[in-house]
Design a protein around this motif. Structure first.
Motif, PDB file in Angstrom:
ATOM      1  N   ALA A 176       2.301  -2.816  27.576  1.00  0.00           N
ATOM      2  CA  ALA A 176       1.468  -2.530  26.404  1.00  0.00           C
ATOM      3  C   ALA A 176       2.183  -1.579  25.451  1.00  0.00           C
ATOM      4  O   ALA A 176       2.144  -1.759  24.225  1.00  0.00           O
ATOM      5  N   ALA A 177       2.857  -0.560  25.994  1.00  0.00           N
ATOM      6  CA  ALA A 177       3.574   0.402  25.152  1.00  0.00           C
ATOM      7  C   ALA A 177       4.751  -0.251  24.439  1.00  0.00           C
ATOM      8  O   ALA A 177       4.982  -0.007  23.250  1.00  0.00           O
ATOM      9  N   ILE A 178       5.508  -1.096  25.157  1.00  0.00           N
ATOM     10  CA  ILE A 178       6.675  -1.748  24.561  1.00  0.00           C
ATOM     11  C   ILE A 178       6.252  -2.771  23.504  1.00  0.00           C
ATOM     12  O   ILE A 178       6.770  -2.780  22.375  1.00  0.00           O
ATOM     13  N   TYR A 179       5.295  -3.624  23.870  1.00  0.00           N
ATOM     14  CA  TYR A 179       4.839  -4.649  22.925  1.00  0.00           C
ATOM     15  C   TYR A 179       4.185  -4.006  21.706  1.00  0.00           C
ATOM     16  O   TYR A 179       4.484  -4.364  20.554  1.00  0.00           O
ATOM     17  N   GLY A 180       3.281  -3.045  21.944  1.00  0.00           N
ATOM     18  CA  GLY A 180       2.592  -2.394  20.840  1.00  0.00           C
ATOM     19  C   GLY A 180       3.550  -1.632  19.941  1.00  0.00           C
ATOM     20  O   GLY A 180       3.391  -1.615  18.716  1.00  0.00           O
ATOM     21  N   GLY A 181       4.575  -0.997  20.535  1.00  0.00           N
ATOM     22  CA  GLY A 181       5.528  -0.235  19.737  1.00  0.00           C
ATOM     23  C   GLY A 181       6.361  -1.114  18.830  1.00  0.00           C
ATOM     24  O   GLY A 181       6.508  -0.831  17.628  1.00  0.00           O
ATOM     25  N   ILE A 182       6.901  -2.199  19.386  1.00  0.00           N
ATOM     26  CA  ILE A 182       7.787  -3.062  18.603  1.00  0.00           C
ATOM     27  C   ILE A 182       7.014  -3.911  17.596  1.00  0.00           C
ATOM     28  O   ILE A 182       7.364  -3.973  16.409  1.00  0.00           O
ATOM     29  N   MET A 183       5.923  -4.543  18.058  1.00  0.00           N
ATOM     30  CA  MET A 183       5.219  -5.508  17.223  1.00  0.00           C
ATOM     31  C   MET A 183       4.179  -4.864  16.308  1.00  0.00           C
ATOM     32  O   MET A 183       4.080  -5.225  15.131  1.00  0.00           O
TER      33      MET A 183
END
Length: 380
Positions: free
Chosen positions: A261-268
């Motif tokens: 969630a942190a990686i996806y939310g941060g990038i996208m």
């Protein structure tokens, strides 16, 4: 279709394609984060990790790709970046996900449909949006804004019976649902969550307006994105430390849905979202950027009911339909404004070309009247 026609078509539909992509990313993010929240994700640390990922990912691109176009940093721009980092990465994200804990992913996304209305009013106040009360398309934007707010109130105050769609997941042991308690929510939780999300939307709308203003003096979108995410990480860390104090366990993260969630939310949804919003905003304005929120609601309603087995009640459906009608009026009014702006721009360009041609001919006549050869104008 000729190359020029294809290029013109691409330029016209590019803003729509980018906003559809962005709303799809938001919808998927809402679903992923809701699942992570159900498994104990702390929204304070999530906001910090999300913005840290975005800053780390986009900083190298901003450093190398915008070296020649990046304006000089001033005190005014730095203060605006500090405020941008506080408005959306800290205030909006924390209130939004705190409100989602009390409601559902579908409800939280639906409540965000008031964002275009809030942005329209604020853009009008700051003269970023032109409104003429006697104009039909301006009246459409105003009526659409009022209807949108009314739809949000219907969603908040009216519940009604649950509605099951053909794609609704009826199983109670779905891997993403086994820890979920979102099928039922009390009226108190719904109102509490609604207030949090509404305040978050005001903060988000303020972010969009300030971003539009900042881009005029700092037009490097990638650099602005990276700086806002860095500032959001710093300010969010301070908030998390103040609120949670000595609770060090909230900072732990493992290879699970929380990390994803942190990686996806941060990038996208932080990095890409800020950059895409800035690009489209410079072409179409802040109201256009926020006018596509209902698309995310439709996507997450389908995914939420099929994957998380969330139930939609009659009040939410009726309110969503009312919001869609209001937003259609707002978008219709914006499209008329865009057509008018394009026409005025075309007429101005024709006027400038006409003035240049007339001036050139006048200079040629002056040269010829003096009896001197007009070099580079005649071929012998």
């Amino acid at each position: 279709m000729s190359k020029e026609s294809f290029k013109g078509l691409y330029v016209r539909i590019k803003p729509f394609m980018l906003m559809i992509f962005l709303q799809t990313s938001y919808a998927v993010n809402g679903l992923v984060v809701k699942s992570a929240l159900n498994k104990g994700l702390n929204h304070y640390t999530f906001a910090v990790y999300r913005n840290a990922v975005a800053a780390l990912f986009f900083s190298p691109f901003a450093f190398f790709l915008e070296r020649k176009v990046r304006p000089e940093m001033t005190v005014s721009i730095f203060l605006k970046i500090m405020l941008l980092g506080l408005l959306e990465p800290v205030i909006d994200q924390n209130l939004y996900y705190a409100g989602m804990k009390f409601t559902t992913a579908t409800f939280a996304t639906s409540m965000c449909n008031i964002l275009p209305a809030i942005t329209f009013v604020m853009a009008w106040m700051f003269r970023l949006e032109k409104v003429k009360l006697r104009s039909l398309h301006s009246q459409g934007k105003i009526i659409g804004t009022i209807v949108t707010i009314g739809g949000a109130m219907i969603m908040t105050l009216i519940r009604g019976p649950a509605i099951l769609f053909p794609w609704t997941n009826h199983h109670h042991h779905h891997p993403l649902h086994h820890q979920s308690t979102v099928n039922t929510m009390s009226t108190q939780d719904q109102i509490k969550g609604s207030l949090m999300i509404t305040v978050g939307c005001f903060s988000w709308a303020s972010f969009v307006i300030l971003q539009a203003v900042t881009l005029k003096s700092y037009p490097a979108q990638l650099s602005l994105t990276a700086l806002v995410c860095m500032m959001g990480t710093l300010e969010g860390s301070i908030l998390a430390l103040v609120v949670e104090k000595t609770n060090a366990s909230i900072w732990s993260i493992n290879w699970d849905i929380k990390l994803f969630a942190a990686i996806y939310g941060g990038i996208m949804c932080s990095g890409c979202a800020y950059y895409i919003s800035g690009v489209v905003m410079q072409e179409r304005g802040p109201v256009f950027v926020t006018a596509f929120s209902p698309l995310g609601m439709v996507i997450i309603a389908i995914l939420g009911s099929s994957i998380l087995a969330e139930k939609l009640n009659l009040g939410s459906v009726v309110g969503a339909v009312v919001i869609m009608v209001g937003l259609y009026l707002v978008i219709w009014g914006k499209s008329k404004d865009q057509n008018k702006q394009d026409l005025e721009l075309s007429l101005n360009e024709q006027h400038i070309d006409g003035v240049k041609t007339a001036t050139f001919k006048h200079n040629v006549d002056l040269v010829n009247s003096d009896g001197k050869p007009s070099t580079d104008l005649e071929v012998v």
